[in-house]
Write an enzyme that holds these catalytic residues in place. Structure first.
Site, short mmCIF file in Angstrom:
data_model
loop_
_atom_site.label_atom_id
_atom_site.label_comp_id
_atom_site.label_asym_id
_atom_site.label_seq_id
_atom_site.Cartn_x
_atom_site.Cartn_y
_atom_site.Cartn_z
N CYS A 334 10.20 10.25 11.53
CA CYS A 334 11.04 9.06 11.44
C CYS A 334 12.34 9.39 10.69
CB CYS A 334 10.26 7.91 10.82
SG CYS A 334 10.94 6.27 11.21
N HIS A 431 4.61 7.62 13.48
CA HIS A 431 3.85 7.68 12.23
C HIS A 431 2.35 7.65 12.53
CE1 HIS A 431 7.10 7.10 9.31
NE2 HIS A 431 7.60 6.16 10.08
#
Length: 490
Positions: A334, A431
């Site tokens: 991310c 994630h």
């Protein structure tokens, strides 16, 4: 046990970090194991470690763990107000899973009365689904300077008409003063809402604290629910507070993780830390990235551009390039993925003043920040092995460039991630991918280690052990009796 159907109980702390989140998770699983339908709830949370929910929003990671303890999918009603700090004085405000505003602390204080309504709406929906709702407070009700407009502790307890149990932390010392002092400083109406207390994190022979428990009863008149010994497996549960993440050493493979100022969604580290063959070393500001790391993992960030500046200020960019020259592996997730590129542009000033900054230049990709936040529970395939991967997306920005041609995941039917041609440097937006046992095993094999655990099964085992810990040391019957007797509402 009282025959009246339980409704709700609120666990507040005599200070921050007294173990409320873990105790609520343990109580929740203990009640589920007794055959009750339970829902966890926290009216207001502050954390950059968020979870994506089944209804497409985001909540604090602790409430997602508590949902797992309740054996139900995480839902935005479980944490209707989430504050995600972006600077020292301001935070993004999430209401019932969606972005509401970015507010400075002073402006948020003015907005709190308007946020009580959605908090109560979510709470009452959970009450309709459950035999009992177990509520977690935030910080401490003894912060009486924050009482006006409060929706996190006594203000919510008053509005919802729920009784309170006060939890103290004996490990930091002064627990009698913590608990008795809280009663003394609170306004009478708030103090009257506290019906019982418990003590957490006792090391040694609990019977030695019997006189201390009696002193608290004598001073406060509250019911004593018991003293909980230190729960030795607490480290295996996902941490919500960045201050709770710590290095885990002893494995033959070393993963170095720079601690960013606005580190976010660091639950990516939990499955790796649980593996016996893996050392996860958190690198604090001012320390160099270790030269013997097998992998440098750059985690998510709530403020990518600011954290990239912090990364450079520590000299980590120089250390990272040396690591790459030695043939070391790098993974950015991310915000960490965005940092690895050649450029990050924020033309609309989403993270601050509009700007364009140079990235670390290790991946040939560029990121443009966009106002739309992608929130999704996602399924992927690891291209190298065909392993199934589950995780979640929670990010702003679009990343494109030549190294996206080396995407290493297929995510819900589209290519995801980027990598160098040799595959040693990778980045992606997914994630939670290390929670997938087969993927984690494949990734660890590339590092020279063997995966030894089933992460989901491990979490279930820890939660059941925590529930038994609660049953063994807390008077759960008395807690249910208290929950069955609502207090007066405002």
């Amino acid at each position: 046990m009282a025959q009246q159907k339980p409704r709700a109980i609120m666990i507040q702390g005599a200070g921050s970090n007294v173990g409320k989140s873990m105790v609520v998770a343990g109580i929740t699983r203990a009640l589920v194991n007794r055959g009750l339908t339970v829902r966890p709830f926290k009216p207001q949370n502050m954390s950059n470690n968020a979870a994506v929910t089944s209804d497409g929003g985001e909540i604090g990671r602790a409430q997602a763990l508590q949902a797992l303890a309740a054996k139900v999918p995480a839902h935005t009603d479980m944490n209707p107000i989430l504050l995600k700090p972006e600077t020292d004085t301001g935070a993004q405000v999430i209401v019932q899973g969606k972005r509401y505003a970015t507010l400075r602390a002073r402006d948020y204080a003015k907005a709190k009365p308007d946020l009580l309504r959605p908090a109560l709406e979510s709470f009452h929906r959970l009450c309709d689904q459950a035999d009992i709702v177990v509520i977690e407070g935030a910080g401490s009700p003894a912060e009486v300077n924050l009482r006006k407009g409060d929706i996190a502790n006594m203000g919510f307890a008053e509005a919802a008409g729920v009784p309170v149990v006060l939890l103290g932390d004996i490990d930091r010392g002064g627990v009698i003063a913590q608990l008795v002092g809280t009663q003394v400083i609170l306004p009478d109406a708030d103090a009257d809402r506290i019906k019982a207390f418990a003590v957490n994190k006792f090391r040694g022979d609990v019977s030695l604290f019997a006189d201390g428990e009696q002193a608290i009863v004598d001073q406060t008149g509250w019911t004593n629910l018991g003293t909980l010994p230190w729960f030795s497996d607490a480290w295996r549960l996902p941490a919500e507070d960045v201050m709770d993440i710590a290095s885990k050493k002893g494995g033959k493979v070393k993963i170095a993780v720079p601690r960013l100022n606005r580190i976010a969604n660091f639950d990516d580290l939990d499955p790796l830390s649980a593996e016996p063959d893996v050392s996860v070393e958190i690198i604090e500001a001012g320390r160099p990235l270790p030269g013997d790391a097998d992998l440098v993992l750059i985690p998510g960030s709530k403020s990518t551009i600011a954290d990239l500046a912090h990364f450079r200020a520590q000299g980590w960019d120089i250390d990272l390039k040396a690591h790459v020259r030695r043939g070391g592996r790098v993974l950015g997730i991310c915000g960490g993925y965005q940092m690895l590129g050649t450029e990050i542009a924020d033309p609309e000033g989403i993270e601050g003043a509009p700007c364009t900054v140079a990235g670390l230049g290790l991946l040939d990709v560029k990121t443009v920040m966009k106002p739309h936040k992608r929130l999704a529970l996602s399924n992927a395939t690891y291209r190298a092995t065909g392993d199934d991967v589950t995780g979640y997306e929670i990010h702003l920005g679009v990343t494109e460039g030549a190294d996206c041609a080396n995407a290493w995941l297929d995510l819900d039917g589209r290519a995801e991630g980027a990598a160098t041609a040799d595959g040693l440097i990778k980045g992606c937006y997914l994630h939670g991918l290390f929670s997938s046992d087969k993927f984690r095993a494949s990734y660890m094999a590339d590092l020279g280690a063997a995966a030894q655990i089933s992460y989901d099964a491990d979490m279930e085992q820890v939660l059941d052990a925590l529930a038994q810990h609660i049953e063994d040391h807390m008077d759960v019957d008395a807690l249910l009796d208290i929950a069955a007797t609502p207090t007066a509402k405002a």
